[in-house]
Design an enzyme around this catalytic site. Structure first.
Site, PDB file in Angstrom:
ATOM      1  N   LYS A 163       0.696  -1.825   0.223  1.00 27.31           N
ATOM      2  CA  LYS A 163       0.314   0.157   0.108  1.00 27.31           C
ATOM      3  C   LYS A 163       0.695   1.059   0.154  1.00 27.31           C
ATOM      4  O   LYS A 163       1.515   1.657   1.333  1.00 27.31           O
ATOM      5  CB  LYS A 163      -1.216   0.403   1.752  1.00 27.31           C
ATOM      6  N   ASP A 191      -0.278  -0.541  -5.035  1.00 27.58           N
ATOM      7  CA  ASP A 191      -1.827  -0.312  -4.439  1.00 27.58           C
ATOM      8  C   ASP A 191      -1.775   1.546  -3.906  1.00 27.58           C
ATOM      9  O   ASP A 191      -1.662   1.307  -2.916  1.00 27.58           O
ATOM     10  CB  ASP A 191      -2.934  -0.886  -3.747  1.00 27.58           C
ATOM     11  N   GLU A 219      -2.109  -0.863  -9.025  1.00 26.05           N
ATOM     12  CA  GLU A 219      -3.093  -0.115  -9.194  1.00 26.05           C
ATOM     13  C   GLU A 219      -3.707   1.453  -8.750  1.00 26.05           C
ATOM     14  O   GLU A 219      -2.930   1.562  -7.340  1.00 26.05           O
ATOM     15  CB  GLU A 219      -4.200  -1.653  -8.146  1.00 26.05           C
ATOM     16  N   ASP A 244      -9.409   0.198 -10.291  1.00 21.41           N
ATOM     17  CA  ASP A 244      -9.667  -0.754  -8.818  1.00 21.41           C
ATOM     18  C   ASP A 244     -10.757   0.010  -9.180  1.00 21.41           C
ATOM     19  O   ASP A 244     -12.427   0.059  -9.154  1.00 21.41           O
ATOM     20  CB  ASP A 244      -8.931  -0.621  -7.845  1.00 21.41           C
ATOM     21  N   LYS A 268     -14.045  -6.514  -8.116  1.00 20.17           N
ATOM     22  CA  LYS A 268     -14.954  -7.316  -6.679  1.00 20.17           C
ATOM     23  C   LYS A 268     -16.313  -7.236  -6.431  1.00 20.17           C
ATOM     24  O   LYS A 268     -16.803  -6.154  -7.143  1.00 20.17           O
ATOM     25  CB  LYS A 268     -14.560  -5.934  -5.809  1.00 20.17           C
TER      26      LYS A 268
END
Length: 358
Positions: A163, A191, A219, A244, A268
């Site tokens: 992250k 991400d 991402e 995403d 997702k």
């Protein structure tokens, strides 16, 4: 013929063993609405609607109201085996409310799998009950990320999701430290959770490329609504870029494909509304030679089990992001999936294999 007899909701808070920190939020719990759909034969299917304010904007109270109101009204008295029409009815019952719809969609799939005496992966067309996953490293200092990276590799993970996006000025140092800690054979993906501006994204990704950190994919580097910025970044870096938060449903993905805004998409269930819509997104991406993974919000073994079952049946281009339940201090359910190193192991018992909340 069995009918759907009840649709119930239960709030669930699951403590995490380690705080989960991203560019968007910090949390020490997973907060969800657990949905149970029961038929007149006494068979129950399970689903889950996670609360992630900073991503979906959906709340526990809103999910409960949606499930207990319009979604429940569509289901009561319906044929419990009529999976296709039921999931389409759920999808069309309300606007948005993707998490609530995903919870009911998954519960219906779980119910039908249990009624047929097969696992959810088998219902979806798979014979596989073991799928690989990456593991996420929460945002932190240079030393924190290096230590966490080494620890997760020692746990058996070979794909790390870092992250970043909290501070563009020091993101290069954090990623470089993680790479140094784990060596060249471990895949590292990033991400940013919308944390960079387009110019920051190009600058940081370019610096990481120059430093030979060998990042697998980046991402959602920029704000979800900034498709022009996302396309601008994708066109200017060599590292693959994944959408995403920019993609919830089919229209979003069509627009990303049309603009060539990303190389891959993270599908997702809680973003798109369940297993049915997720299958459509995966098929659309593949038809346009776009890479795929299946991910999860901070969900429990219920939601992650459904996502992993989808991966077992459909596969993805890269290793999927199915570690959310790994963060739980303990499982909130009896039965369901378990982790074996870097693998999600799904039960071969009917449906998701979940017996009860604990």
């Amino acid at each position: 013929m069995s009918k759907i007899e009840s649709v119930t909701c239960t709030r669930l808070t699951t403590p995490l063993h380690t705080p989960f920190v991203t560019a968007l939020r910090r949390t020490s719990t997973t907060d969800s609405v657990v949905v149970r759909v029961t038929d007149t034969d006494g068979v129950t299917g399970w689903g889950e609607a996670p609360q992630v304010w900073q991503v979906t904007g959906e709340s526990l109270a809103g999910a409960e109201a949606c499930v207990a109101g319009p979604l429940r009204e569509r289901l009561l008295g319906a044929d419990a085996d009529d999976l296709g029409p039921l999931t389409r009815a759920v999808a069309g019952a309300v606007a948005r409310n993707h998490g609530a719809k995903a919870a009911v969609d998954v519960a219906l799939h779980d119910l039908v799998a249990r009624r047929r005496g097969v696992s959810l992966p088998v219902l979806l067309g798979s014979t596989t009950h073991r799928v690989p996953t990456d593991v996420t490293l929460a945002a932190g200092t240079v030393d924190d990320l290096a230590a966490a990276a080494a620890a997760r590799v020692a746990d058996g993970f070979s794909v790390l999701k870092l992250k970043v996006g909290t501070d563009a000025a020091s993101d290069v140092a954090r990623v470089s430290a993680a790479r140094e800690a784990v060596g060249p054979d471990v895949a590292i993906r990033l991400d940013a959770n919308q944390g960079w501006t387009p110019r920051e994204a190009v600058r940081v990704i370019g610096a990481l490329e120059d430093a030979h950190t060998d990042v697998e994919v980046v991402e959602q580097p920029v704000r979800a609504e900034d498709l022009d910025g996302l396309a601008w970044v994708t066109a200017r870096v060599g590292t693959p870029v994944m959408a995403d938060e920019a993609v919830y449903g089919v229209r979003d993905l069509v627009e990303v494909i049309h603009r060539r805004a990303a190389d891959l998409v993270n599908v997702k269930l809680a973003k798109c509304g369940g297993i049915g819509p997720a299958r459509t997104l995966l098929e659309l991406a593949r038809a346009h030679d776009m890479g795929t993974i299946v991910g999860s919000m901070m969900e429990t073994h219920i939601g992650v089990g459904a996502a992993a079952s989808l991966v077992a049946a459909y596969g993805t281009t890269l290793t999927s992001d199915l570690d959310a339940a790994w963060w739980a201090g303990s499982s909130p359910v009896r039965g369901g999936l378990r982790y074996d190193g870097a693998a999600v192991v799904l039960p071969e018992s009917p449906g998701l294999g979940i017996e009860e909340l604990v």
